[in-house]
Design an enzyme around this catalytic site. Structure first.
Site, PDB file in Angstrom:
ATOM      1  CB  ALA A   1      -0.927  -0.003   1.220  1.00 57.63           C
TER       2      ALA A   1
ATOM      3  CG  ASP B   1       2.916  -8.533   8.871  1.00 54.94           C
ATOM      4  OD1 ASP B   1       3.956  -9.181   9.097  1.00 54.94           O
ATOM      5  OD2 ASP B   1       2.861  -7.619   8.031  1.00 54.94           O
TER       6      ASP B   1
END
Length: 657
Positions: A44, A155
Site C-alpha cells: 500500500a 503480521d
C-alpha cells in the site's frame, strides 16, 4: 508501512515523493482530499489527507492496484476493516473508515506522527531488558484486546509498532495480512519482509491463530534485547526452515546481560508447538508484567543511542553511603543535573574536618527530588476501572451502568441470536472484568433476536431455479419429490414444505415437490371395458388387443406404456386382455374340478364407497382384498369381480381407488 513513517521516508529519500503521484490533490470518494504522499510499501501507499466532512487530518492507506483488482482481496479487505474498526483500544491505531472509489481501495486511519519501533532499533541498537518490556507491555495489551474480539494480527513486527512523539505505543495494520491471504497473487516481497517473525505453523500450513501472534511477539522481544533476530540466512526459505526445525536460542546467549526472566518469557512465547505457548497475548501480557516487576532497576543501559520519544534520561544521584539510587524509566523524571567535579589542591582543604554541610545538602536534595518524581508519577497514572457485566441488559440500563463507571458507550451493528432477546446486550468489547482507563469506550453489540427467514414462493419454477432461490434466501434444500399432477407442467414446482410465507430458522431445510405431469395409471387386472373407459377419460387413445391366456377372461394382463411411467396427455395406450370366452363358467370351475357341493358367496357392489369401509365389508364375507391406486382419492372407482358375481370364499376381490 505505518502512517507515521512519512517523516523518516522523506529524510531517507531526500526528494519530494509527491510531485509525480496522480492521487495527490485528488478528492477521494467525495470526502478525503489527499495532501501529500507519506510513504510507499510493498502492499500500500500511505497519504496524508484531510477529511473535509469532519475537518480532521487522517492517514489514508491506499492498496496497490494489483491488490485492488482482486475481488477476493477486496471482499476480505472490507470484512476485516469492519472488524478492526470496532476494536477500540488506546494502543491500537484506530480505523475510521473504509471505501472504494473506482479502482482505489483505501482505509482511513488515525494519523499518528512519530517513528516506528524499527526506526528506534536502527538508531539505538539493543535495549535494556526493563525498557524492552515497557515497550512490549502496551503492544501485548493491544494484541490481547484484538484476540478477545476474535481478531488475529498475523503480521506482528517492529515496522507495525508506532512510537508517538509523546511516548505512546500504537499497533497498526490489524487484519491486512488476512485480507492479503485472500488473493491468488505471488507476494514474495511480503514473505521476505515478515518471514523472520512467522510461527512454524504459518510456514508449514499457512494457518495462523492468536498463538501465532504470541510467537511473533516473542521474536520481537528477542530482537529488542539483543539487537538482532534469532535466525538469519541467505534466503527466506532458509530462515523459514530454522523457524520450523530449530528452537529459538535464549537472548542471553547473544547478549549475556539479558536476565533469566526475559530468557524464560521468550522461550515460552516462541515454543515450536502452539499448545506450549501462552494461550493468547493477554496471557503473555500477564507474564511480561510479572517479569517487569521482578527485574532490578538499572541505570546503565547497553545502548548509547538516543532515548525513546517522550522519555527522559534516568537521573543518578549520589547516595550518602556511596551506593547508586536509580529512578524507574517508566516514571516521569526531573531533568538531569550537570555536576562539575574539579580536583582540590591541598591549600583548598577545609580546616575543619567535622561536620560537612555540603555533602549533607546534596544527599537531602537527591532524596527530595526522587520523592517529587515519585509523587508526580503516582498522580500521573491513569485511573483504571473494571468493565461491568452487561450481557442480557437493555441499552438504557447498560448505558447507565457504563456511565457510572466513568466509561463511554459505543453501539456496534447488532447480530441475530437464538437465545438473547432482541434489544438486549449480546456482547461487549472489552469483555466484563477487563480494566480500562477512565474515559475509555466500551463497544456493545445488541441482539437482533432469533433470525427468521420467510419461505420464498418458488411454485411454477424449475427444480434448479427453486434450489437457487431457496439458497439465496439463506435456506437449505431438503428432499425433492415428484408427484403426479395434471394441473402443473411437468418438472415444475407444485409446492414446498414448509409452505410459502412461513417463517423458519436460517439454514432450515425446505422440501420441494415437483410435478411429474401425467403418470400412467396401473390398470393391470381390471376388466376390459372399465380399463378402456377409464383410460379414455384420462385423455389417452386406447387400443385393445385380445390374446389367448390362462388369466380371467376379459381382464387386462399387460399395458403399454408401463404403469407409473411419466407420459404426455393424449399418448396412445395399448392394453392387452385375456380373450373374452363365451363359456366363462367352464373357465371358472374347470373341466375336471367341478364339484356340485361347492359353496359360493355373492360379491357385493362397493363402487363409490370409501376404501376404508369397502375393504372390511368384503373381508367379513371371507374374501381377500387387493387395492390398486389410480388417484389420490379414497373412493372405490372399479372392482373385480363385478358386483353380484358369485365367488367361493377366499377368492381375491380387486379394488381400484
Amino acid at each position: 508501512m505505518g502512517p507515521c513513517q512519512w517523516q523518516n521516508a522523506r529524510k531517507l529519500s531526500g526528494v519530494d515523493t509527491t510531485t509525480a503521484d496522480p492521487l495527490v490533490g485528488r478528492l477521494l470518494d467525495g470526502r478525503y482530499r489527499i495532501e501529500s504522499r507519506i510513504a510507499r510499501g510493498g502492499m500500500a501507499t500511505v497519504y496524508l489527507a484531510l477529511d473535509i466532512r469532519l475537518d480532521r487530518t487522517v492517514a489514508l492507506k491506499v492498496m496497490h492496484r494489483s491488490l485492488a483488482e482482486d475481488p477476493a482481496f477486496v471482499r476480505r479487505f472490507i470484512g476485516e476493516a469492519k472488524s478492526v474498526a470496532s476494536l477500540s483500544h488506546p494502543n491500537v491505531v484506530h480505523v475510521f473508515d473504509q471505501g472504494t472509489d473506482n479502482d482505489v481501495v483505501y482505509l482511513s486511519m488515525e494519523y499518528v506522527p512519530g517513528r516506528t519501533l524499527r526506526d528506534i532499533l536502527r538508531d539505538r541498537g539493543r535495549l535494556p531488558a526493563r525498557e524492552a518490556l515497557e515497550l512490549m507491555i502496551p503492544v501485548l495489551a493491544a494484541l490481547g484486546a484484538a484476540h478477545r474480539a476474535g481478531l488475529v494480527h498475523r503480521d506482528v513486527k517492529p515496522e507495525n509498532v508506532l512510537m508517538t512523539d509523546d511516548g505512546r505505543v500504537k499497533v497498526v495494520d490489524f487484519g491486512l495480512a488476512r485480507a492479503i491471504e485472500a488473493t491468488n497473487q505471488t507476494r514474495t516481497g511480503v514473505m521476505i519482509g515478515t518471514i523472520g517473525y512467522m510461527a512454524p505453523e504459518q510456514v508449514t500450513t499457512g494457518a495462523a491463530d492468536v498463538r501465532s501472534d504470541v510467537y511473533a511477539a516473542g521474536i520481537m522481544l528477542f530482537e529488542l534485547v539483543t539487537g538482532q533476530q534469532p535466525y538469519d540466512g541467505e534466503t527466506p526459505m532458509s530462515v523459514a526452515y530454522r523457524h520450523v526445525h530449530d528452537t529459538v536460542p535464549t537472548p542471553s546467549s547473544v547478549a549475556p546481560e539479558v536476565p533469566p526472566l526475559v530468557d524464560t518469557l521468550v522461550a515460552h512465547a516462541t515454543a515450536r508447538e502452539p499448545q506450549d505457548r501462552p494461550a493468547d497475548a493477554t496471557a503473555m501480557l500477564v507474564a511480561a508484567v510479572d517479569a517487569h516487576r521482578m527485574l532490578p532497576r538499572t541505570t546503565t543501559p547497553p545502548g548509547t543511542g538516543p532515548m525513546l520519544p517522550g522519555t527522559n534520561p534516568t537521573t543518578v544521584y549520589a547516595h550518602p553511603a556511596g551506593g547508586p539510587v536509580s529512578g524507574a524509566r517508566s516514571m516521569p523524571q526531573p531533568a538531569p543535573a550537570h555536576t562539575m567535579i574539579q580536583p582540590r589542591t591541598p591549600a583548598e582543604e577545609p580546616r575543619r574536618r567535622g561536620f560537612r554541610p555540603n555533602g549533607f545538602l546534596v544527599a537531602l536534595a537527591a532524596v527530595m527530588v526522587v520523592a517529587v518524581g515519585l509523587t508526580g508519577w503516582y498522580f500521573a497514572q491513569p485511573e483504571l476501572v473494571t468493565v461491568p457485566d452487561l450481557i442480557g441488559k437493555n441499552v438504557a440500563e447498560a448505558e447507565k451502568t457504563i456511565a457510572g463507571r466513568g466509561l463511554l458507550m459505543r453501539q456496534a451493528d447488532g447480530k441475530h441470536d437464538e437465545k438473547v432477546a432482541e434489544g438486549l446486550v449480546l456482547s461487549s468489547d472489552p469483555a466484563a472484568d477487563a480494566e480500562l482507563e477512565k474515559g475509555s469506550t466500551v463497544t456493545l453489540v445488541l441482539s437482533l433476536g432469533p433470525e427468521r427467514i420467510v419461505v420464498p414462493d418458488v411454485s411454477g419454477r424449475s427444480s434448479n431455479e427453486a434450489r437457487a432461490a431457496i439458497a439465496k434466501a439463506g435456506l437449505t434444500v431438503g428432499a425433492v419429490k415428484r408427484l403426479p399432477n395434471q394441473q402443473v407442467e411437468r418438472d415444475k414446482v407444485i409446492r414446498t414444505s414448509p409452505q410459502v410465507g412461513e417463517k423458519v430458522r436460517k439454514s432450515a431445510k425446505i422440501n420441494i415437490f415437483v410435478s411429474a405431469g401425467l403418470v400412467m395409471p396401473d390398470v393391470g387386472g381390471m376388466p376390459k371395458d372399465e380399463a378402456a373407459g377409464f383410460l379414455g377419460g384420462q385423455g389417452f387413445q386406447v387400443q385393445v388387443n385380445e390374446v389367448d391366456d390362462d388369466a380371467e377372461p376379459c381382464t387386462v394382463i399387460a399395458q403399454s406404456p408401463k404403469a407409473k411411467s411419466e407420459v404426455d396427455k393424449g399418448v396412445p395406450v395399448m392394453i392387452t386382455v385375456a380373450r373374452c370366452q363365451t363359456d366363462w363358467w367352464q373357465w371358472f370351475r374347470g373341466d375336471n374340478e367341478a364339484r356340485d357341493d361347492q359353496q359360493f358367496s355373492v360379491v357385493p357392489g362397493v363402487i363409490g364407497k370409501n376404501i376404508n369401509d369397502a375393504k372390511p365389508e368384503l373381508e367379513a364375507l371371507g374374501f381377500k382384498v387387493r387395492v390398486n391406486r389410480l388417484s389420490n382419492g379414497g373412493v372405490v372407482q372399479f372392482q373385480r369381480p363385478l358386483p353380484n358375481s358369485e365367488r367361493p370364499p377366499g377368492s381375491v376381490v380387486f379394488l381400484w381407488q
